[in-house]
Design a protein around this motif. Structure first.
Motif, PDB file in Angstrom:
ATOM      1  N   VAL A   1       0.831  -1.284   0.282  1.00  0.00           N
ATOM      2  CA  VAL A   1      -0.223  -0.087   0.119  1.00  0.00           C
ATOM      3  C   VAL A   1       0.793   1.485   0.005  1.00  0.00           C
ATOM      4  O   VAL A   1       0.499   2.070  -0.578  1.00  0.00           O
ATOM      5  CB  VAL A   1      -0.935  -0.035   1.672  1.00  0.00           C
ATOM      6  N   ARG A   2       2.383   1.715   1.242  1.00  0.00           N
ATOM      7  CA  ARG A   2       2.859   2.435   0.712  1.00  0.00           C
ATOM      8  C   ARG A   2       3.181   2.228  -0.306  1.00  0.00           C
ATOM      9  O   ARG A   2       3.756   3.811  -0.973  1.00  0.00           O
ATOM     10  CB  ARG A   2       3.875   1.970   1.536  1.00  0.00           C
ATOM     11  N   PHE A   3       4.052   1.467  -1.518  1.00  0.00           N
ATOM     12  CA  PHE A   3       4.564   1.445  -2.705  1.00  0.00           C
ATOM     13  C   PHE A   3       3.796   2.648  -3.597  1.00  0.00           C
ATOM     14  O   PHE A   3       3.988   3.064  -3.975  1.00  0.00           O
ATOM     15  CB  PHE A   3       5.405   0.511  -3.328  1.00  0.00           C
ATOM     16  N   HIS A   4       2.519   2.211  -3.546  1.00  0.00           N
ATOM     17  CA  HIS A   4       1.228   2.217  -4.521  1.00  0.00           C
ATOM     18  C   HIS A   4       1.129   3.811  -4.353  1.00  0.00           C
ATOM     19  O   HIS A   4       0.728   4.956  -5.108  1.00  0.00           O
ATOM     20  CB  HIS A   4      -0.217   1.536  -4.439  1.00  0.00           C
ATOM     21  N   HIS A   5       0.906   4.589  -2.549  1.00  0.00           N
ATOM     22  CA  HIS A   5       0.691   5.582  -2.698  1.00  0.00           C
ATOM     23  C   HIS A   5       1.922   6.441  -3.097  1.00  0.00           C
ATOM     24  O   HIS A   5       1.758   7.685  -3.420  1.00  0.00           O
ATOM     25  CB  HIS A   5       0.388   5.641  -0.584  1.00  0.00           C
ATOM     26  N   LEU A   6       3.272   6.437  -3.044  1.00  0.00           N
ATOM     27  CA  LEU A   6       4.129   7.044  -3.134  1.00  0.00           C
ATOM     28  C   LEU A   6       4.590   7.656  -4.700  1.00  0.00           C
ATOM     29  O   LEU A   6       4.211   7.914  -5.546  1.00  0.00           O
ATOM     30  CB  LEU A   6       5.234   6.416  -2.464  1.00  0.00           C
ATOM     31  N   ALA A   7       3.245   6.008  -5.326  1.00  0.00           N
ATOM     32  CA  ALA A   7       3.925   5.650  -6.552  1.00  0.00           C
ATOM     33  C   ALA A   7       2.892   6.905  -7.565  1.00  0.00           C
ATOM     34  O   ALA A   7       3.159   7.594  -8.019  1.00  0.00           O
ATOM     35  CB  ALA A   7       3.647   4.192  -7.168  1.00  0.00           C
TER      36      ALA A   7
ATOM     37  N   LYS B   1       6.027   6.164 -10.422  1.00  0.00           N
ATOM     38  CA  LYS B   1       6.672   5.140  -9.870  1.00  0.00           C
ATOM     39  C   LYS B   1       7.524   4.901 -10.075  1.00  0.00           C
ATOM     40  O   LYS B   1       8.734   4.298  -9.307  1.00  0.00           O
ATOM     41  CB  LYS B   1       5.726   4.021 -10.984  1.00  0.00           C
ATOM     42  N   GLN B   2       8.315   5.565 -10.423  1.00  0.00           N
ATOM     43  CA  GLN B   2       9.889   5.328 -10.559  1.00  0.00           C
ATOM     44  C   GLN B   2      11.045   6.805  -9.894  1.00  0.00           C
ATOM     45  O   GLN B   2      12.336   6.223 -10.523  1.00  0.00           O
ATOM     46  CB  GLN B   2      10.693   5.630 -12.394  1.00  0.00           C
ATOM     47  N   SER B   3       9.931   7.306  -9.582  1.00  0.00           N
ATOM     48  CA  SER B   3      10.397   8.280  -7.797  1.00  0.00           C
ATOM     49  C   SER B   3      11.882   7.170  -7.142  1.00  0.00           C
ATOM     50  O   SER B   3      11.060   6.559  -6.999  1.00  0.00           O
ATOM     51  CB  SER B   3       9.828   8.957  -7.348  1.00  0.00           C
ATOM     52  N   ALA B   4      12.402   8.401  -6.766  1.00  0.00           N
ATOM     53  CA  ALA B   4      13.282   7.851  -5.536  1.00  0.00           C
ATOM     54  C   ALA B   4      12.492   7.034  -4.395  1.00  0.00           C
ATOM     55  O   ALA B   4      12.810   5.675  -4.067  1.00  0.00           O
ATOM     56  CB  ALA B   4      14.120   8.425  -5.197  1.00  0.00           C
ATOM     57  N   LYS B   5      11.779   7.644  -3.758  1.00  0.00           N
ATOM     58  CA  LYS B   5      11.017   7.186  -2.867  1.00  0.00           C
ATOM     59  C   LYS B   5      10.402   5.967  -3.470  1.00  0.00           C
ATOM     60  O   LYS B   5      10.322   4.750  -2.559  1.00  0.00           O
ATOM     61  CB  LYS B   5      10.022   8.279  -2.419  1.00  0.00           C
ATOM     62  N   ALA B   6       9.546   5.690  -4.282  1.00  0.00           N
ATOM     63  CA  ALA B   6       8.743   5.045  -4.358  1.00  0.00           C
ATOM     64  C   ALA B   6       9.564   3.792  -4.870  1.00  0.00           C
ATOM     65  O   ALA B   6       9.257   2.554  -4.488  1.00  0.00           O
ATOM     66  CB  ALA B   6       7.609   5.084  -6.115  1.00  0.00           C
ATOM     67  N   VAL B   7      10.295   3.785  -5.663  1.00  0.00           N
ATOM     68  CA  VAL B   7      12.174   2.536  -5.297  1.00  0.00           C
ATOM     69  C   VAL B   7      12.042   2.245  -4.465  1.00  0.00           C
ATOM     70  O   VAL B   7      12.481   0.575  -4.869  1.00  0.00           O
ATOM     71  CB  VAL B   7      12.945   3.857  -6.895  1.00  0.00           C
ATOM     72  N   LYS B   8      12.451   3.200  -2.893  1.00  0.00           N
ATOM     73  CA  LYS B   8      13.062   2.289  -1.988  1.00  0.00           C
ATOM     74  C   LYS B   8      11.544   1.900  -1.386  1.00  0.00           C
ATOM     75  O   LYS B   8      12.190   0.399  -0.783  1.00  0.00           O
ATOM     76  CB  LYS B   8      13.309   3.636  -1.690  1.00  0.00           C
ATOM     77  N   ALA B   9      10.566   2.104  -1.891  1.00  0.00           N
ATOM     78  CA  ALA B   9       9.553   1.143  -1.410  1.00  0.00           C
ATOM     79  C   ALA B   9       9.296   0.272  -1.537  1.00  0.00           C
ATOM     80  O   ALA B   9       9.007  -0.629  -1.139  1.00  0.00           O
ATOM     81  CB  ALA B   9       8.267   2.320  -1.042  1.00  0.00           C
ATOM     82  N   LEU B  10       9.375   0.073  -2.646  1.00  0.00           N
ATOM     83  CA  LEU B  10       9.624  -1.206  -4.196  1.00  0.00           C
ATOM     84  C   LEU B  10      10.455  -1.706  -3.482  1.00  0.00           C
ATOM     85  O   LEU B  10      10.091  -3.574  -3.645  1.00  0.00           O
ATOM     86  CB  LEU B  10       9.378  -0.871  -5.311  1.00  0.00           C
ATOM     87  N   HIS B  11      11.513  -1.789  -2.854  1.00  0.00           N
ATOM     88  CA  HIS B  11      12.910  -2.911  -2.488  1.00  0.00           C
ATOM     89  C   HIS B  11      12.108  -3.674  -1.425  1.00  0.00           C
ATOM     90  O   HIS B  11      12.224  -3.652  -0.319  1.00  0.00           O
ATOM     91  CB  HIS B  11      13.637  -1.779  -1.832  1.00  0.00           C
ATOM     92  N   ARG B  12      11.751  -2.791  -0.057  1.00  0.00           N
ATOM     93  CA  ARG B  12      11.161  -3.142   1.365  1.00  0.00           C
ATOM     94  C   ARG B  12       9.681  -3.892   0.757  1.00  0.00           C
ATOM     95  O   ARG B  12       9.387  -4.694   1.443  1.00  0.00           O
ATOM     96  CB  ARG B  12      10.431  -1.389   1.750  1.00  0.00           C
ATOM     97  N   VAL B  13       9.477  -3.868  -0.202  1.00  0.00           N
ATOM     98  CA  VAL B  13       7.792  -5.312  -0.821  1.00  0.00           C
ATOM     99  C   VAL B  13       8.529  -6.033  -1.020  1.00  0.00           C
ATOM    100  O   VAL B  13       8.500  -7.133  -0.633  1.00  0.00           O
ATOM    101  CB  VAL B  13       6.663  -4.297  -1.878  1.00  0.00           C
TER     102      VAL B  13
END
Length: 322
Positions: free
Chosen positions: A209-215, A220-232
Motif C-alpha cells: 500500500v505504501r508503494f502504491h501511495h508513493l507511486a 512509479k520511478q521516483s526515488a521514494k517509490a523505488v525505495k518502497a518497492l525494495h521493501r516490498v
C-alpha cells in the motif's frame, strides 16, 4: 433407593472439568482430569506437554539442518568461491534470519548480528559474480573497462572473506548452540504461529500500500517509490521463506502460498541487477579509460531499462487483517 425419573449425575473427581453438567475429556487421549480449555475442546497436561516437545523438536531439527548447511557452504566459499556456492550460502543465511524473525528474535541479537556480518562478506561477491557473468565477452570499451575493475575488486573481496570467515563461523557455531538450548524453548512457549503468519502478511500489505501511495503521489520511478518497492521485495522474500519452512516443519502443504510470493519476488530480480550495474558504473566512471560520452550513453541505456522494468511491476495490495 433413587427416585423415579431422576438421572444419576457423574461424580466429579478432583481436577475434572465440568461444563453444562457434562464431564469433559481430552480430545486426544480422553482423560478427564488436568484439562486445559481450547477453542474446540480440551487438552490434558500430558498431551499438551507432548505436543510442545514435538513442536520444539521440529524447530530444533530445522534450525540444526539450516546451521549445518550454512557453515558447510561458507567453508566451501572460502575454498573455491564459485558463483553458485556463494548464492546458496546467502540464501541459507537468509532462511535462518527469516526463522529468527518469525520467532521475534531481536534485530540486535548476537546471533542475528553474526549472520548479518557474514552476509556483508558474501553479498558484494555475489553481486560482482552476477555482473561478471552477465557481461563476460561483451564488446564495448565501457563494458571491458568495468569488467576489469569489478574482477579486480572481486578478488580483493574473496581474500577478505577467506581471512574473516573462519572466526565468524566459529562464533556462529557457539551462538547457535547456545540459542537452541537456552533460548528456543522459551521463545516457542510464547510465539503464536497463526498470529505470526498474519503479522508477516500484514507487513507485506502495508508495504505494498505504501508503494502504491508513493507511486501515485511521486511517480512509479521516483526515488521514494523505488525505495518502497525494495521493501516490498524484502517482505515478499521473507514470506516465501516462511511458507517453505512451514511446509517442511509442519508437514502441511503451503506450496501455493510459497509460489505466490516467489512470483512476486521474481519481478524484482532484474531490477536489482540493473540497479547494481548503475551503481558500479557510477562508482568507477571517473577511473575508466574511456570517453565520458560512452559512459553517459551506457548509463542512460541502463537507466531507461530500469525505468521500464519498474513500470512493469504489478503488486496488488492484499487486504490487511483487522
Amino acid at each position: 433407593m433413587e427416585k423415579a425419573g431422576k438421572e444419576k449425575q457423574p461424580i466429579q473427581k478432583a481436577g475434572d472439568t465440568v461444563m453444562n453438567n457434562k464431564l469433559e475429556s481430552c480430545v486426544l487421549c480422553q482423560k478427564e482430569f488436568s484439562l486445559l480449555s481450547l477453542q474446540d475442546g480440551f487438552l490434558c497436561d500430558e498431551c499438551l506437554n507432548e505436543g510442545n516437545r514435538q513442536r520444539a523438536n521440529q524447530w530444533t531439527v530445522l534450525f540444526k539442518k539450516r546451521f549445518d548447511r550454512f557453515r558447510q557452504l561458507c567453508r566451501q566459499c572460502c575454498k573455491n568461491g564459485d558463483l553458485e556456492t556463494i548464492h546458496q550460502a546467502r540464501v541459507t543465511g537468509r532462511k535462518i534470519a527469516s526463522l529468527l524473525q518469525f520467532l521475534k528474535v531481536k534485530k540486535r541479537h548476537p546471533l542475528r548480528s553474526a549472520l548479518k556480518e557474514i552476509h556483508s562478506l558474501l553479498s558484494p561477491i555475489r553481486e560482482a559474480d552476477v555482473f561478471l557473468q552477465t557481461f563476460e565477452g561483451r564488446s564495448g570499451a565501457v563494458h571491458q573497462e568495468l569488467l576489469k575493475k569489478v574482477a579486480r575488486k572481486r578478488n580483493k573481496l574473496q581474500k577478505k572473506m577467506e581471512q574473516k570467515m573462519p572466526k565468524l563461523l566459529k562464533n556462529v557455531k557457539q551462538l547457535s548452540a547456545a540459542f537452541l538450548s537456552d533460548e528456543l524453548p522459551s521463545l516457542l512457549a510464547v510465539v503464536d504461529q497463526e498470529q505470526q503468519i498474519q503479522s508477516f502478511e500484514n507487513r507485506f500489505a502495508d508495504k505494498a500500500v505504501r508503494f502504491h501511495h508513493l507511486a501515485a503521489s511521486h511517480g512509479k520511478q521516483s526515488a521514494k517509490a523505488v525505495k518502497a518497492l525494495h521493501r516490498v521485495r524484502i517482505q515478499a522474500k521473507l514470506l516465501r521463506y516462511m511458507y517453505a519452512d512451514l511446509s517442511e516443519r509442519t508437514g502441511q502443504d503451503y506450496s501455493s502460498k510459497e509460489n505466490d510470493y516467489k512470483a512476486i519476488q521474481s519481478q524484482f530480480g532484474e531490477i536489482n541487477d540493473v540497479q547494481d550495474w548503475i551503481e558500479k558504473l557510477e562508482r568507477y566512471e571517473r577511473k575508466l579509460n574511456v570517453s565520458k560520452k560512452e559512459t553517459l550513453l551506457l548509463k542512460k541505456k541502463w537507466q531507461n531499462r530500469l525505468r521500464a522494468l519498474i513500470k512493469e511491476v504489478d503488486i496488488k495490495p492484499k487486504a490487511r487483517a483487522v
